[in-house]
Write a protein that holds these residues in place. Structure first.
Motif, PDB file in Angstrom:
ATOM      1  N   ILE A  13      33.705  43.999  49.796  1.00 28.52           N
ATOM      2  CA  ILE A  13      33.876  43.241  48.779  1.00 28.52           C
ATOM      3  C   ILE A  13      34.988  43.418  47.835  1.00 28.52           C
ATOM      4  CG2 ILE A  13      32.747  41.842  46.554  1.00 28.52           C
ATOM      5  CD1 ILE A  13      30.316  42.418  47.821  1.00 28.52           C
ATOM      6  N   VAL A  15      38.277  44.740  45.910  1.00 26.74           N
ATOM      7  CA  VAL A  15      39.584  43.925  46.119  1.00 26.74           C
ATOM      8  C   VAL A  15      40.755  45.010  45.686  1.00 26.74           C
ATOM      9  CG1 VAL A  15      38.802  41.668  45.373  1.00 26.74           C
ATOM     10  CG2 VAL A  15      39.604  43.062  43.650  1.00 26.74           C
ATOM     11  N   SER A  16      40.362  46.187  45.637  1.00 28.84           N
ATOM     12  CA  SER A  16      41.108  47.476  45.537  1.00 28.84           C
ATOM     13  C   SER A  16      42.220  47.188  44.379  1.00 28.84           C
ATOM     14  CB  SER A  16      41.920  47.914  46.783  1.00 28.84           C
ATOM     15  OG  SER A  16      42.784  46.671  47.160  1.00 28.84           O
ATOM     16  N   CYS A  17      41.799  46.741  43.249  1.00 28.21           N
ATOM     17  CA  CYS A  17      42.628  46.525  42.195  1.00 28.21           C
ATOM     18  C   CYS A  17      42.971  47.716  41.376  1.00 28.21           C
ATOM     19  CB  CYS A  17      41.911  45.174  41.229  1.00 28.21           C
ATOM     20  SG  CYS A  17      40.349  45.980  40.492  1.00 28.21           S
ATOM     21  N   ALA A  19      40.887  48.979  38.858  1.00 22.90           N
ATOM     22  CA  ALA A  19      40.340  49.119  37.569  1.00 22.90           C
ATOM     23  C   ALA A  19      39.392  50.143  37.438  1.00 22.90           C
ATOM     24  CB  ALA A  19      39.805  47.731  37.311  1.00 22.90           C
ATOM     25  N   ARG A  52      30.715  48.388  35.168  1.00 21.73           N
ATOM     26  CA  ARG A  52      30.812  47.691  34.169  1.00 21.73           C
ATOM     27  C   ARG A  52      32.339  46.740  34.102  1.00 21.73           C
ATOM     28  NH1 ARG A  52      29.271  50.358  28.902  1.00 21.73           N
ATOM     29  NH2 ARG A  52      31.089  49.329  27.893  1.00 21.73           N
ATOM     30  N   ILE A  53      33.233  47.530  34.554  1.00 21.94           N
ATOM     31  CA  ILE A  53      34.684  47.033  34.576  1.00 21.94           C
ATOM     32  C   ILE A  53      35.199  46.338  35.868  1.00 21.94           C
ATOM     33  CG2 ILE A  53      36.016  48.935  35.606  1.00 21.94           C
ATOM     34  CD1 ILE A  53      37.016  47.282  32.451  1.00 21.94           C
ATOM     35  N   PRO A  55      35.786  43.943  38.493  1.00 27.55           N
ATOM     36  CA  PRO A  55      35.875  42.296  38.455  1.00 27.55           C
ATOM     37  C   PRO A  55      35.263  41.593  39.595  1.00 27.55           C
ATOM     38  CG  PRO A  55      37.920  43.403  39.281  1.00 27.55           C
ATOM     39  CD  PRO A  55      37.099  44.442  38.829  1.00 27.55           C
ATOM     40  N   ALA A  56      35.258  42.483  40.759  1.00 26.93           N
ATOM     41  CA  ALA A  56      34.392  41.810  42.065  1.00 26.93           C
ATOM     42  C   ALA A  56      33.189  42.333  42.255  1.00 26.93           C
ATOM     43  CB  ALA A  56      35.229  42.444  43.203  1.00 26.93           C
TER      44      ALA A  56
ATOM     45  N   CYS B  53      49.621  47.440  42.110  1.00 26.57           N
ATOM     46  CA  CYS B  53      48.299  46.948  41.497  1.00 26.57           C
ATOM     47  C   CYS B  53      47.565  48.158  40.654  1.00 26.57           C
ATOM     48  CB  CYS B  53      47.370  46.515  42.819  1.00 26.57           C
ATOM     49  SG  CYS B  53      48.005  44.916  43.480  1.00 26.57           S
ATOM     50  N   SER B  83      35.478  36.611  44.740  1.00 27.95           N
ATOM     51  CA  SER B  83      36.142  37.673  45.688  1.00 27.95           C
ATOM     52  C   SER B  83      35.713  37.410  47.017  1.00 27.95           C
ATOM     53  CB  SER B  83      35.496  39.130  45.270  1.00 27.95           C
ATOM     54  OG  SER B  83      34.106  39.079  44.823  1.00 27.95           O
ATOM     55  N   ARG B  88      39.837  33.589  48.146  1.00 28.99           N
ATOM     56  CA  ARG B  88      40.986  34.560  47.887  1.00 28.99           C
ATOM     57  C   ARG B  88      42.312  34.187  48.766  1.00 28.99           C
ATOM     58  NH1 ARG B  88      40.319  40.557  48.760  1.00 28.99           N
ATOM     59  NH2 ARG B  88      41.943  40.642  47.425  1.00 28.99           N
ATOM     60  N   ARG B 170      35.028  39.525  33.279  1.00 24.68           N
ATOM     61  CA  ARG B 170      35.639  40.656  32.966  1.00 24.68           C
ATOM     62  C   ARG B 170      36.836  40.854  32.858  1.00 24.68           C
ATOM     63  NH1 ARG B 170      31.327  43.883  36.703  1.00 24.68           N
ATOM     64  NH2 ARG B 170      29.595  43.506  35.515  1.00 24.68           N
ATOM     65  N   PRO B 171      37.551  41.616  32.307  1.00 24.15           N
ATOM     66  CA  PRO B 171      39.105  41.556  31.900  1.00 24.15           C
ATOM     67  C   PRO B 171      39.930  41.459  33.071  1.00 24.15           C
ATOM     68  CG  PRO B 171      37.952  43.675  31.053  1.00 24.15           C
ATOM     69  CD  PRO B 171      36.922  43.081  31.705  1.00 24.15           C
ATOM     70  N   ARG B 172      39.848  42.090  34.312  1.00 29.31           N
ATOM     71  CA  ARG B 172      40.456  42.020  35.596  1.00 29.31           C
ATOM     72  C   ARG B 172      40.106  40.976  36.627  1.00 29.31           C
ATOM     73  NH1 ARG B 172      44.278  47.197  36.278  1.00 29.31           N
ATOM     74  NH2 ARG B 172      45.023  46.104  38.025  1.00 29.31           N
ATOM     75  N   THR B 173      39.230  39.829  36.033  1.00 31.52           N
ATOM     76  CA  THR B 173      38.743  39.118  37.100  1.00 31.52           C
ATOM     77  C   THR B 173      39.859  38.468  37.684  1.00 31.52           C
ATOM     78  OG1 THR B 173      36.772  38.807  35.705  1.00 31.52           O
ATOM     79  CG2 THR B 173      37.372  36.944  37.301  1.00 31.52           C
ATOM     80  N   CYS B 175      42.270  39.608  38.955  1.00 28.12           N
ATOM     81  CA  CYS B 175      42.705  40.640  40.210  1.00 28.12           C
ATOM     82  C   CYS B 175      41.924  40.240  41.513  1.00 28.12           C
ATOM     83  CB  CYS B 175      42.365  41.942  39.839  1.00 28.12           C
ATOM     84  SG  CYS B 175      43.508  42.778  38.504  1.00 28.12           S
ATOM     85  N   THR B 176      40.790  39.504  41.149  1.00 27.29           N
ATOM     86  CA  THR B 176      40.003  39.433  42.286  1.00 27.29           C
ATOM     87  C   THR B 176      40.404  38.133  43.364  1.00 27.29           C
ATOM     88  OG1 THR B 176      38.623  37.784  41.191  1.00 27.29           O
ATOM     89  CG2 THR B 176      37.641  40.082  41.349  1.00 27.29           C
TER      90      THR B 176
END
Lengths: 69, 196
Positions: A13, A15-17, A19, A52-53, A55-56, B53, B83, B88, B170-173, B175-176
């Motif tokens: 799952i 997404v390797s962002c 964060a 908590r951070i 996004p995925a 990224c 995601s 995507r 969430r802040p970086r949603t 990014c998904t």
């Protein structure tokens, strides 16, 4: 003292962002070759900031004791 | 692995603000956004990583900074389908189609079959007349200006979507399902022999 839980990333799952890696206060998280996050359970203290951070929502907590038995 | 410290990269959240401000005064600055497109692809193709990224994405950092300063993110997890691979890659295809339409429009202006359209299209639906380019030198070819309008619209629309999902989840949603993130992750997975 680390908690009895540690974070683990579901690489299907993720997404390797990155964060989670930025947020981790211990620097326990690395993005493996841009594919997914890898969490070093020996460094992780189970604080939960990465969960908590994320996004995925791909970080889950595993029990060290259950893993060892 | 080491704990991150403040460095040049940690101030890159200022970049999207500077970018949109510059474009507001002169639309030609929209071309600077090509850095945000080319750099992630170059890192993925050459280095096989998502360094852009992970360390340089001003937009992702801006969402984090806004959330920390103003506490306007709900913090809820985003719906799972955001995601999912279908969403995507579907969004990536949609984004590439929109980018291609900008290139086609630019070509039409270049070839003289269409006139320059001086407006910004927000969220691919709302046209906002935008002729603040008073300082535009008259010798600039029309196709360069046309691409600027199209690309600035694309960057603005994606930032608006990012801000909406930042507030809802969430802040970086963003990014998904960020098209650049999806594309560069796919490149990295292919390069490193991982399943897509």
């Amino acid at each position: 003292m680390p908690s009895k839980f540690y974070a683990s990333c579901n690489k299907n799952i993720c997404v390797s962002c990155g964060a989670c890696a930025v947020e981790c206060p211990r620097g326990a998280i690395e993005i493996w070759k841009g594919c997914y996050a890898v969490i070093d359970k020996n460094i992780c203290v189970g604080c939960g900031l990465c969960k908590r951070i994320c996004p995925a929502n791909c970080i889950e907590f595993l029990n060290r004791e259950t893993e060892e038995n | 692995m080491s704990v991150k410290k403040n460095n040049f990269f940690s101030y890159l959240w200022l970049w999207p603000i500077i970018y949109f401000a510059l474009g507001f005064f002169n639309i030609l600055f929209a071309w600077l956004g090509m850095f945000d497109v080319m750099l992630p692809i170059l890192f993925a193709l050459i280095g096989g990583n998502k360094f852009f990224c992970n360390h340089m994405c001003g937009r992702g950092m801006l969402f984090t900074v806004i959330t920390k300063k103003f506490k306007i993110s709900s913090g809820k997890p985003a719906p799972k389908f955001f995601s999912s691979k279908y969403f995507r890659y579907g969004f990536l295809i949609f984004f590439m189609a929109m980018f291609t339409s900008i290139l086609i429009q630019t070509y039409f202006v270049y070839s003289g079959t269409a006139n320059l359209k001086e407006f910004i299209k927000i969220l691919w639906a709302f046209n906002i007349p935008f002729s603040l380019n008073l300082s535009m030198p008259s010798q600039i070819p029309a196709w360069i200006i046309q691409f600027s309008y199209g690309f600035y619209s694309l960057m603005l629309s994606s930032t608006i979507i990012g801000l909406i999902v930042m507030a809802l989840y969430r802040p970086r949603t963003w990014c998904t399902f960020c098209p650049m993130g999806s594309m560069t992750q796919a490149i990295c997975k292919i390069k490193n022999h991982q399943p897509l």
